[in-house]
Design a protein around this motif. Structure first.
Motif, PDB file in Angstrom:
ATOM      1  N   GLY A 253      10.195   5.937   4.238  1.00  0.00           N
ATOM      2  CA  GLY A 253       8.969   5.318   3.738  1.00  0.00           C
ATOM      3  C   GLY A 253       7.844   5.458   4.732  1.00  0.00           C
ATOM      4  N   CYS A 254       6.802   4.692   4.508  1.00  0.00           N
ATOM      5  CA  CYS A 254       5.660   4.695   5.418  1.00  0.00           C
ATOM      6  C   CYS A 254       6.046   3.902   6.675  1.00  0.00           C
ATOM      7  N   SER A 255       5.550   4.328   7.808  1.00  0.00           N
ATOM      8  CA  SER A 255       5.812   3.584   9.030  1.00  0.00           C
ATOM      9  C   SER A 255       5.202   2.185   8.909  1.00  0.00           C
TER      10      SER A 255
ATOM     11  N   HIS B  87      -4.985  -2.073   7.091  1.00  0.00           N
ATOM     12  CA  HIS B  87      -4.537  -1.847   5.711  1.00  0.00           C
ATOM     13  C   HIS B  87      -4.791  -3.112   4.886  1.00  0.00           C
TER      14      HIS B  87
ATOM     15  N   HIS C 226       0.801  -1.230   0.000  1.00  0.00           N
ATOM     16  CA  HIS C 226       0.000   0.000   0.000  1.00  0.00           C
ATOM     17  C   HIS C 226       0.834   1.280   0.000  1.00  0.00           C
ATOM     18  N   CYS C 227       2.098   1.187   0.337  1.00  0.00           N
ATOM     19  CA  CYS C 227       2.885   2.405   0.578  1.00  0.00           C
ATOM     20  C   CYS C 227       3.508   2.932  -0.727  1.00  0.00           C
ATOM     21  N   PRO C 228       3.322   4.203  -1.030  1.00  0.00           N
ATOM     22  CA  PRO C 228       3.869   4.741  -2.283  1.00  0.00           C
ATOM     23  C   PRO C 228       5.394   4.726  -2.334  1.00  0.00           C
ATOM     24  N   TYR C 229       6.040   4.815  -1.179  1.00  0.00           N
ATOM     25  CA  TYR C 229       7.514   4.749  -1.170  1.00  0.00           C
ATOM     26  C   TYR C 229       7.971   3.335  -1.531  1.00  0.00           C
TER      27      TYR C 229
ATOM     28  N   LYS D 222       2.927  -0.624   9.825  1.00  0.00           N
ATOM     29  CA  LYS D 222       1.593  -0.508  10.427  1.00  0.00           C
ATOM     30  C   LYS D 222       1.397  -1.623  11.454  1.00  0.00           C
TER      31      LYS D 222
ATOM     32  N   ARG E 149      -5.033  -3.764   1.898  1.00  0.00           N
ATOM     33  CA  ARG E 149      -4.228  -3.990   0.697  1.00  0.00           C
ATOM     34  C   ARG E 149      -2.937  -4.739   0.995  1.00  0.00           C
TER      35      ARG E 149
ATOM     36  N   LEU F  31       6.308   1.201  -3.246  1.00  0.00           N
ATOM     37  CA  LEU F  31       5.991   0.985  -4.661  1.00  0.00           C
ATOM     38  C   LEU F  31       6.995   1.694  -5.561  1.00  0.00           C
ATOM     39  N   ALA F  32       7.385   2.904  -5.167  1.00  0.00           N
ATOM     40  CA  ALA F  32       8.320   3.670  -5.994  1.00  0.00           C
ATOM     41  C   ALA F  32       9.674   2.977  -6.091  1.00  0.00           C
TER      42      ALA F  32
END
Lengths: 102, 171
Positions: free
Chosen positions: B165-167, B72, B37-40, B169, B74, B42-43
């Motif tokens: 990135g995202c923490s 989350h 789910h995290c855009p970082y 979860k 996803r 994915l990037a």
């Protein structure tokens, strides 16, 4: 023009989104200091705001980049797509510029 | 987890239907905490997978998703399988850390968070794949430089960077 930046501190993209938004507003002749910063702090607030993730930028109450219908509402990081298709934590600056101009 | 430390052991199920264990094997190993789910995450994903492909004959890669799927969805195991299937399969195993024990023992902070272990099992690099999630031309340079050092049997010059990135979860 009312510009809101909704964000959640579990996602680190807020400073980058704010800076990009300020730059584009300035370039388009708007006041970058007029951005309303709204921190989303709870699931209840996210639901109430129909918050699709951080960051979300609203212009006159409408999402600058419309989320997909399948995007969940809640405390999460939002995935944007750049114009070349790559995923990104922030919107493509040109998409944001188009939204501000429209 | 400190540099030089040996990793906690784990065995986790993966989207390929197998269970994968670490430590083990006769090659350096990269463990990447990542997610759907995290855009970082994915990037950086393609850069990490490209690195795994380029080093496939010398290094083992394990991607681990530790996120809470209740908050989350996803990142559920089913969603992980669907993503790999939609991509036509991945060249690296994608593991599910449902109990989040592995992520806690490793001290994973974000997705992605990269850990490089030498052939003896000691942690030699920890941090981000490269300097900028927005710049694919960097090709996971920090990770590649660390791998080249570990393969050569020397200490990476840059052994630790800030994971970005995202923490994770947590439940």
């Amino acid at each position: 023009m009312r510009v809101e930046l909704l964000w959640w501190d579990g996602c680190p993209s807020y400073p980058e989104a704010l800076e990009e938004l300020r730059t584009i507003l300035r370039e388009e002749g708007h006041d970058p200091d007029g951005i309303e910063s709204v921190e989303i702090e709870s699931d209840e607030q996210a639901e109430r705001e129909r918050f699709p993730g951080s960051p979300t930028i609203r212009i006159d109450g409408r999402d600058a980049i419309a989320p997909a219908a399948s995007d969940p509402v809640g405390l999460t990081c939002r995935v944007y797509r750049l114009r070349d298709g790559r995923p990104s934590p922030t919107p493509d600056p040109e998409d944001l510029r188009d939204a501000i101009r429209s | 987890m400190q540099l030089g430390a040996e990793p906690p052991e784990f065995t986790l199920p993966a989207t390929d239907g197998e269970e994968h264990s670490f430590p083990g094997g006769d090659r350096p190993t990269v463990v990447v905490f990542t997610c759907n789910h995290c855009p970082y995450a994915l990037a950086w994903h393609d850069r990490i997978v490209d690195t795994a492909t380029d080093y496939a004959d010398r290094v083992r890669f394990l991607l681990v998703n530790p996120n809470n799927a209740e908050s989350h969805p996803r990142d559920s195991f089913d969603a992980m399988r669907e993503r790999v299937e939609a991509d036509g399969g991945w060249p690296v195993p994608y593991l599910r850390d449902e109990a989040q024990e592995v992520a806690r023992e490793y001290g994973a902070k974000t997705t992605p968070d990269v850990f490089v272990f030498d052939v003896g099992g000691a942690l030699r690099y920890r941090g981000a794949p490269d300097e900028d999630h927005k710049d694919p031309s960097l090709h996971a340079q920090w990770l590649r430089v660390a791998l080249d050092a570990v393969i050569a049997g020397v200490e990476p010059q840059l052994a630790e960077t800030q994971p970005v990135g995202c923490s994770v979860k947590w439940k």
